[in-house]
Scaffold this active site. Structure first.
Site, short mmCIF file in Angstrom:
data_model
loop_
_atom_site.label_atom_id
_atom_site.label_comp_id
_atom_site.label_asym_id
_atom_site.label_seq_id
_atom_site.Cartn_x
_atom_site.Cartn_y
_atom_site.Cartn_z
N SER A 136 0.81 -1.22 0.00
CA SER A 136 0.00 0.00 0.00
C SER A 136 0.84 1.27 0.00
CB SER A 136 -0.94 0.01 1.21
OG SER A 136 -0.21 -0.13 2.41
N HIS A 190 1.35 5.55 6.33
CA HIS A 190 1.07 6.13 5.01
C HIS A 190 1.15 7.65 5.09
CE1 HIS A 190 -0.81 2.11 5.04
NE2 HIS A 190 -0.39 2.07 3.78
N ASP A 221 -2.95 6.52 11.59
CA ASP A 221 -2.11 5.93 10.54
C ASP A 221 -0.80 6.72 10.48
OD1 ASP A 221 -0.84 4.98 8.30
OD2 ASP A 221 -2.55 5.17 6.95
#
Length: 445
Positions: free
Chosen positions: A175, A425, A422
């Site tokens: 990702s 990312h 998060d």
């Protein structure tokens, strides 16, 4: 003639003849070498691609770094003898290039800000669209990566597309690679809006076509690069442990490899998950699998084994695209991890040396450097190291944090119970855009 010898220079004995001959030869050779040096100094020294762009000898060895250990003193360009302008210009250019390591530097404030906006790029997925999700601070948008000793030009979408006419790219990995693809699409879509021409059922592998340039950009989902049986949903909830086959590569990317002119490939944080490991059709152990009577296998061994398989495939493949291996992407969780309330609330980059990462970061990145170095020494394919680790390590402020979720705080400013931070990312626009500045430079376009 008996014992008489013909002497080339009358009046000299044999020993002196030899001495004079040696002296003349030395003078002649010195003259030829000097002439070759002067005549070639007008031309820029160009090293083979596999040398210029490969990692050889250390984590910051780049296309512009000397191939041999330099002197303890870092000579300034001004110290070159300017007596012969023809040679000094070429030497200045070479020394300036040699001493510039684009992966070693600092983040400097840049008031010009990003090249695109979150509300004008349709390719930003919701978990990375931090501003739309309610992030109020904007300082993280105004930093630019500045290598020591040189400037790194900003990504030029028009020049990139023109140079990649009739070419095909693939970004292969997890990702974080998807995050990276979003950045590339945002930077290019201001020049030409691409059409999505393929996606798999889960929209994890996708392909876009820039029609007017006949340029294709593919995202191939392969979080481990090796064969993996994955039993979890998009929220990371597992119904069974991962199973990894360390000696079998993932066909999701190997079956398509021959289609690409350029490849960016990487793996990383998925290897920290609980997993069972297979080799030669047999379970050899596991990582953090409680309640199972299996041998504990170190993550370091598994990661090294995986990279060896990947690089062996790249080197032995008859198809030879330009391959960039992108290094480990660090997280910045503090006071916990993803599942235990970890946060990333910082609003400015770290200064150089202020933060050196976690033990796991240093372990995994060292393995990458070691295995990439070995693969380049073996040769077989043009591989280059896209070393984003060091510059990413300094950007704790550019992660999505709680803003992976739409408006994660209530009216009183309290985080909603379901919100998870998060800290892996990256917000878009944001620090990850600098990865494309590096790519642009390494492409030499």
């Amino acid at each position: 003639m008996g014992s008489e010898l013909v002497q080339p220079w009358p009046g000299l004995n044999r020993k002196s003849n030899h001495a004079w001959i040696k002296l003349v030869l030395v003078i002649l050779l010195f003259g030829v070498a000097f002439r070759l040096f002067v005549s070639s100094s007008n031309q820029r020294l160009v090293l083979p691609d596999y040398v210029r762009h490969a990692f050889v000898g250390g984590p910051h060895w780049t296309e512009s770094t000397s191939l041999e250990p330099g002197p303890e003193k870092d000579f300034d360009v001004e110290e070159i003898d300017a007596g012969d302008q023809r040679t000094s210009d070429a030497q200045k250019d070479f020394l300036q290039e040699r001493r510039c390591d684009i992966f070693s530097g600092e983040w400097v404030y840049d008031p010009s800000g990003p090249l695109y906006k979150n509300d004008t790029c349709r390719f930003i997925e919701s978990p990375q669209n931090c501003m739309t999700n309610g992030r109020q601070d904007r300082e993280y948008l105004y930093w630019k990566w500045k290598p020591y000793g040189c400037d790194l030009p900003t990504f030029n979408g028009e020049k990139f597309l023109e140079s990649m006419r009739n070419k095909s790219w693939a970004l292969i990995g997890d990702s974080i690679l998807r995050n990276h693809v979003q950045s590339i699409l945002c930077l290019l879509s201001g020049i030409e809006d691409p059409e999505e021409v393929y996606h798999d059922e889960a929209f994890k592998s996708r392909r876009w076509h820039f029609k007017s340039h006949n340029f294709t950009l593919s995202l191939i989902w392969s979080p481990f690069l090796i064969k993996a049986d994955i039993f979890e949903n998009d929220d990371g909830e597992s119904k069974a442990d991962l199973e990894l086959h360390l000696d079998i590569l993932d066909k999701n990317w190997t079956d398509l490899y021959q289609n690409f002119d350029y490849v960016v490939i990487s793996t990383g944080q998925w290897f920290l998950k609980t997993a069972i490991y297979w080799e030669n059709g047999t379970v050899i152990g596991c990582h953090y699998c409680k309640g199972r009577n299996l041998t504990d296998v170190s993550i370091g061994y598994v990661y090294r084994r995986t990279l060896q398989e990947v690089f062996q495939f790249i080197n032995s493949s008859p198809h030879k695209p330009i391959v960039y291996y992108r290094t480990w992407s660090p997280d910045h969780f503090e006071n916990g991890e993803w599942w235990s309330g970890g946060t990333c609330n910082r609003t400015q980059p770290y200064k150089k040396g202020e933060y050196n990462g976690k033990d796991i970061d240093r372990l995994m990145s060292k393995i990458e450097y070691d295995e990439f170095n070995d693969a380049v020494r073996l040769g077989g394919s043009p591989m280059r190291l896209l070393d984003t680790f060091g510059l990413s390590l300094l950007r704790p402020d550019s992660h999505s944090g709680p803003f992976r979720t739409f408006h994660p705080f209530d009216e009183q400013g309290r985080k909603k119970p379901s919100v998870v931070n998060d800290c892996l990312h990256w917000c878009l626009p944001g620090a990850i855009d600098a990865w494309n500045d590096l790519l642009m430079h390494m492409l030499d376009i």
